[in-house]
Design a protein around this motif. Sequence first.
Motif, PDB file in Angstrom:
ATOM      1  N   VAL A  61       0.836  -1.209   0.000  1.00 31.80           N
ATOM      2  CA  VAL A  61       0.000   0.000   0.000  1.00 31.80           C
ATOM      3  C   VAL A  61       0.864   1.250   0.000  1.00 31.80           C
ATOM      4  CG1 VAL A  61      -1.695   1.299   1.333  1.00 31.80           C
ATOM      5  CG2 VAL A  61      -1.938  -1.173   1.092  1.00 31.80           C
ATOM      6  N   ALA A  62       1.926   1.256   0.804  1.00 36.09           N
ATOM      7  CA  ALA A  62       2.788   2.438   0.872  1.00 36.09           C
ATOM      8  C   ALA A  62       3.487   2.694  -0.456  1.00 36.09           C
ATOM      9  CB  ALA A  62       3.817   2.258   1.989  1.00 36.09           C
ATOM     10  N   LYS A  63       3.920   1.629  -1.135  1.00 35.08           N
ATOM     11  CA  LYS A  63       4.562   1.813  -2.436  1.00 35.08           C
ATOM     12  C   LYS A  63       3.576   2.375  -3.454  1.00 35.08           C
ATOM     13  CE  LYS A  63       8.399  -1.463  -2.431  1.00 35.08           C
ATOM     14  NZ  LYS A  63       8.989  -2.646  -3.094  1.00 35.08           N
ATOM     15  N   ALA A  64       2.364   1.840  -3.453  1.00 33.45           N
ATOM     16  CA  ALA A  64       1.360   2.354  -4.385  1.00 33.45           C
ATOM     17  C   ALA A  64       1.009   3.799  -4.051  1.00 33.45           C
ATOM     18  CB  ALA A  64       0.115   1.478  -4.338  1.00 33.45           C
ATOM     19  N   TYR A  65       0.967   4.109  -2.776  1.00 34.79           N
ATOM     20  CA  TYR A  65       0.665   5.472  -2.340  1.00 34.79           C
ATOM     21  C   TYR A  65       1.769   6.434  -2.769  1.00 34.79           C
ATOM     22  CZ  TYR A  65      -0.226   9.347   0.892  1.00 34.79           C
ATOM     23  OH  TYR A  65      -0.453  10.586   1.441  1.00 34.79           O
ATOM     24  N   GLY A  66       3.012   5.996  -2.650  1.00 34.55           N
ATOM     25  CA  GLY A  66       4.113   6.848  -3.073  1.00 34.55           C
ATOM     26  C   GLY A  66       4.220   6.959  -4.574  1.00 34.55           C
ATOM     27  N   ALA A  67       3.980   5.848  -5.285  1.00 34.85           N
ATOM     28  CA  ALA A  67       4.103   5.880  -6.739  1.00 34.85           C
ATOM     29  C   ALA A  67       2.994   6.685  -7.400  1.00 34.85           C
ATOM     30  CB  ALA A  67       4.091   4.451  -7.281  1.00 34.85           C
ATOM     31  N   SER A  68       1.887   6.905  -6.710  1.00 38.51           N
ATOM     32  CA  SER A  68       0.793   7.662  -7.324  1.00 38.51           C
ATOM     33  C   SER A  68       1.183   9.109  -7.607  1.00 38.51           C
ATOM     34  CB  SER A  68      -0.435   7.635  -6.402  1.00 38.51           C
ATOM     35  OG  SER A  68      -0.134   8.264  -5.161  1.00 38.51           O
ATOM     36  N   ASN A  69       2.132   9.647  -6.839  1.00 38.80           N
ATOM     37  CA  ASN A  69       2.555  11.024  -7.072  1.00 38.80           C
ATOM     38  C   ASN A  69       3.420  11.172  -8.303  1.00 38.80           C
ATOM     39  OD1 ASN A  69       1.213  11.988  -4.848  1.00 38.80           O
ATOM     40  ND2 ASN A  69       2.971  11.810  -3.487  1.00 38.80           N
ATOM     41  N   ASN A  70       3.967  10.066  -8.811  1.00 38.03           N
ATOM     42  CA  ASN A  70       4.804  10.176 -10.004  1.00 38.03           C
ATOM     43  C   ASN A  70       4.003  10.607 -11.217  1.00 38.03           C
ATOM     44  OD1 ASN A  70       7.066   9.421  -8.633  1.00 38.03           O
ATOM     45  ND2 ASN A  70       6.956   7.280  -9.224  1.00 38.03           N
ATOM     46  N   GLY A  71       2.704  10.369 -11.216  1.00 37.98           N
ATOM     47  CA  GLY A  71       1.898  10.763 -12.359  1.00 37.98           C
ATOM     48  C   GLY A  71       1.613  12.245 -12.438  1.00 37.98           C
ATOM     49  N   GLN A  72       1.963  12.987 -11.374  1.00 39.34           N
ATOM     50  CA  GLN A  72       1.678  14.414 -11.407  1.00 39.34           C
ATOM     51  C   GLN A  72       2.606  15.158 -12.353  1.00 39.34           C
ATOM     52  OE1 GLN A  72       1.749  15.920  -7.436  1.00 39.34           O
ATOM     53  NE2 GLN A  72       0.185  14.518  -6.690  1.00 39.34           N
ATOM     54  N   PHE A  73       3.858  14.764 -12.424  1.00 37.69           N
ATOM     55  CA  PHE A  73       4.824  15.429 -13.285  1.00 37.69           C
ATOM     56  C   PHE A  73       5.546  14.376 -14.123  1.00 37.69           C
ATOM     57  CE2 PHE A  73       4.530  17.589  -9.201  1.00 37.69           C
ATOM     58  CZ  PHE A  73       4.020  18.808  -9.593  1.00 37.69           C
ATOM     59  N   PRO A  74       4.869  13.746 -15.063  1.00 37.64           N
ATOM     60  CA  PRO A  74       5.474  12.601 -15.744  1.00 37.64           C
ATOM     61  C   PRO A  74       6.588  12.971 -16.696  1.00 37.64           C
ATOM     62  CG  PRO A  74       3.346  13.112 -16.696  1.00 37.64           C
ATOM     63  CD  PRO A  74       3.503  14.015 -15.521  1.00 37.64           C
ATOM     64  N   THR A  75       6.575  14.168 -17.263  1.00 40.76           N
ATOM     65  CA  THR A  75       7.574  14.499 -18.276  1.00 40.76           C
ATOM     66  C   THR A  75       8.526  15.599 -17.843  1.00 40.76           C
ATOM     67  OG1 THR A  75       6.029  16.073 -19.274  1.00 40.76           O
ATOM     68  CG2 THR A  75       6.032  13.844 -20.141  1.00 40.76           C
ATOM     69  N   THR A  76       8.126  16.454 -16.926  1.00 38.30           N
ATOM     70  CA  THR A  76       8.956  17.594 -16.588  1.00 38.30           C
ATOM     71  C   THR A  76       9.950  17.304 -15.483  1.00 38.30           C
ATOM     72  OG1 THR A  76       7.267  18.331 -15.038  1.00 38.30           O
ATOM     73  CG2 THR A  76       7.181  19.222 -17.261  1.00 38.30           C
ATOM     74  N   LEU A  77       9.599  16.424 -14.568  1.00 34.81           N
ATOM     75  CA  LEU A  77      10.459  16.197 -13.425  1.00 34.81           C
ATOM     76  C   LEU A  77      11.218  14.886 -13.493  1.00 34.81           C
ATOM     77  CD1 LEU A  77       8.151  17.416 -10.553  1.00 34.81           C
ATOM     78  CD2 LEU A  77       9.971  18.655 -11.662  1.00 34.81           C
ATOM     79  N   LEU A  78      10.709  13.912 -14.214  1.00 35.58           N
ATOM     80  CA  LEU A  78      11.349  12.612 -14.301  1.00 35.58           C
ATOM     81  C   LEU A  78      11.929  12.410 -15.694  1.00 35.58           C
ATOM     82  CD1 LEU A  78       8.860  10.270 -12.438  1.00 35.58           C
ATOM     83  CD2 LEU A  78      11.071  11.058 -11.645  1.00 35.58           C
ATOM     84  N   PRO A  79      13.186  11.969 -15.809  1.00 41.26           N
ATOM     85  CA  PRO A  79      13.743  11.682 -17.126  1.00 41.26           C
ATOM     86  C   PRO A  79      13.105  10.444 -17.729  1.00 41.26           C
ATOM     87  CG  PRO A  79      15.256  10.975 -15.414  1.00 41.26           C
ATOM     88  CD  PRO A  79      14.123  11.690 -14.719  1.00 41.26           C
ATOM     89  N   GLN A  80      13.124  10.381 -19.049  1.00 41.26           N
ATOM     90  CA  GLN A  80      12.570   9.216 -19.721  1.00 41.26           C
ATOM     91  C   GLN A  80      13.496   8.032 -19.528  1.00 41.26           C
ATOM     92  OE1 GLN A  80       9.657   9.040 -21.123  1.00 41.26           O
ATOM     93  NE2 GLN A  80       9.226  11.185 -20.611  1.00 41.26           N
ATOM     94  N   PRO A  81      12.979   6.837 -19.210  1.00 48.94           N
ATOM     95  CA  PRO A  81      13.845   5.670 -19.015  1.00 48.94           C
ATOM     96  C   PRO A  81      14.439   5.213 -20.335  1.00 48.94           C
ATOM     97  CG  PRO A  81      11.531   5.044 -18.935  1.00 48.94           C
ATOM     98  CD  PRO A  81      11.556   6.549 -19.014  1.00 48.94           C
ATOM     99  N   PRO A  82      15.572   4.509 -20.282  1.00 43.62           N
ATOM    100  CA  PRO A  82      16.156   3.970 -21.510  1.00 43.62           C
ATOM    101  C   PRO A  82      15.195   3.015 -22.197  1.00 43.62           C
ATOM    102  CG  PRO A  82      17.711   3.848 -19.682  1.00 43.62           C
ATOM    103  CD  PRO A  82      16.380   4.245 -19.103  1.00 43.62           C
ATOM    104  N   PRO A  83      15.321   2.850 -23.531  1.00 47.62           N
ATOM    105  CA  PRO A  83      14.362   2.006 -24.266  1.00 47.62           C
ATOM    106  C   PRO A  83      14.335   0.563 -23.783  1.00 47.62           C
ATOM    107  CG  PRO A  83      15.698   3.348 -25.758  1.00 47.62           C
ATOM    108  CD  PRO A  83      16.307   3.492 -24.406  1.00 47.62           C
ATOM    109  N   ASN A  84      15.503  -0.010 -23.430  1.00 43.97           N
ATOM    110  CA  ASN A  84      15.566  -1.428 -23.075  1.00 43.97           C
ATOM    111  C   ASN A  84      15.526  -1.680 -21.574  1.00 43.97           C
ATOM    112  OD1 ASN A  84      15.866  -2.069 -25.809  1.00 43.97           O
ATOM    113  ND2 ASN A  84      18.101  -1.834 -25.708  1.00 43.97           N
ATOM    114  N   SER A  85      15.293  -0.653 -20.784  1.00 49.44           N
ATOM    115  CA  SER A  85      15.291  -0.849 -19.335  1.00 49.44           C
ATOM    116  C   SER A  85      13.948  -1.391 -18.884  1.00 49.44           C
ATOM    117  CB  SER A  85      15.583   0.475 -18.626  1.00 49.44           C
ATOM    118  OG  SER A  85      14.541   1.380 -18.876  1.00 49.44           O
ATOM    119  N   PRO A  86      13.929  -2.284 -17.884  1.00 49.53           N
ATOM    120  CA  PRO A  86      12.653  -2.797 -17.383  1.00 49.53           C
ATOM    121  C   PRO A  86      11.896  -1.717 -16.635  1.00 49.53           C
ATOM    122  CG  PRO A  86      14.465  -3.572 -16.036  1.00 49.53           C
ATOM    123  CD  PRO A  86      15.085  -2.863 -17.210  1.00 49.53           C
TER     124      PRO A  86
END
Length: 338
Positions: A61-86
């Motif tokens: 639950v805590a991981k899902a709760y923390g990961a939900s905030n990543n959707g607020q700034f999907p392109t401006t604050l987080l770099p795009q992952p490499p193409p072949n990265s899991p």
Amino acid sequence: MLARSTLAIRAQAPLGGVRNMATLREIELRLKSVRNIEKITKSMKMIASTKLSKAQRAMTVAKAYGASNNGQFPTTLLPQPPPNSPAQIRPATELFKHAEPTPESASASPRKLFVVISSDKGLCGGIHSSVSKGTRRLLATGSIAQDGKPGSANAPPSDAAPASVPAADSPLVVIGDKSKAQLSRALPNNLVLTMNQIGKDIPTFADAASVADLIKQSGVEYDSVVIVYNRYLSAVAFEAAAVEVLNEKGLREAPGFNAYEQEDDTTKDLAEFTLANAIFAALTESHAAEQNSRRNAMDNASKNAGDMIGTLQMQYNRGRQAAITNELVDIITGASAL
């Protein structure tokens, strides 16, 4: 002559019997002690297994709760992952981790505050020494990795710049008496705040908010907070990991965050919430890793106690059989002498 030898044999027999009985009595007492220890370790294993299932649900639950905030700034604050990265679910602590510093902030070495998460209880393997050693490696080399191996899911990619070595006087905030005892010997001058009685039960967001509030009230100056905790890998493995959270000033200077209108109160509240959320995710995962390690430690202790019981029982049976054989020999020798 024959009578004298018979009296000598009868005089020596009680001494040998007393000596054997004393040895058997000691083995019997030790057997009883080991059996009691086995009962305790089995009970602790059952309790840890029950707590582990609850801790795993809370961690999910805590991981899902923390990961939900990543959707607020999907392109401006987080770099795009490499193409072949899991694909990996990253907690909210990484919202601003990869933001590039401004030239003004890059000229000065950032001051980091380290928050070490452990607990007050032992009998759980190397769960506490893991974060203590990881903290010392971070202060010495700037990386929690050991022998060149990544020590965290949040480790930078191989082509990233090497991590800067923190200042030798970087402040430490320790949660839990076990790591406090270890780090107070290794880094006594770095401790600025210690806490206990946190994590006795499943951690809640109120506990994390209290920790974040105490850090704010302590008056320690820092540019970012590095949280060192035990990451849950599987039912038999864990490892020390670290995540970094920027302070209010770091959020304002983040290039992606500058694209939005900012208000002082909003930025301050967001920085405090991000820190509390990061501590909450780390507390729950560390708690699950601790319960899992305690269950494995008690399972190994129960197996070792069982092996020791088998060895002592065999030794007791042999000693008892030897005492009986000696008594029979004495009886037969006395009968034949008569």
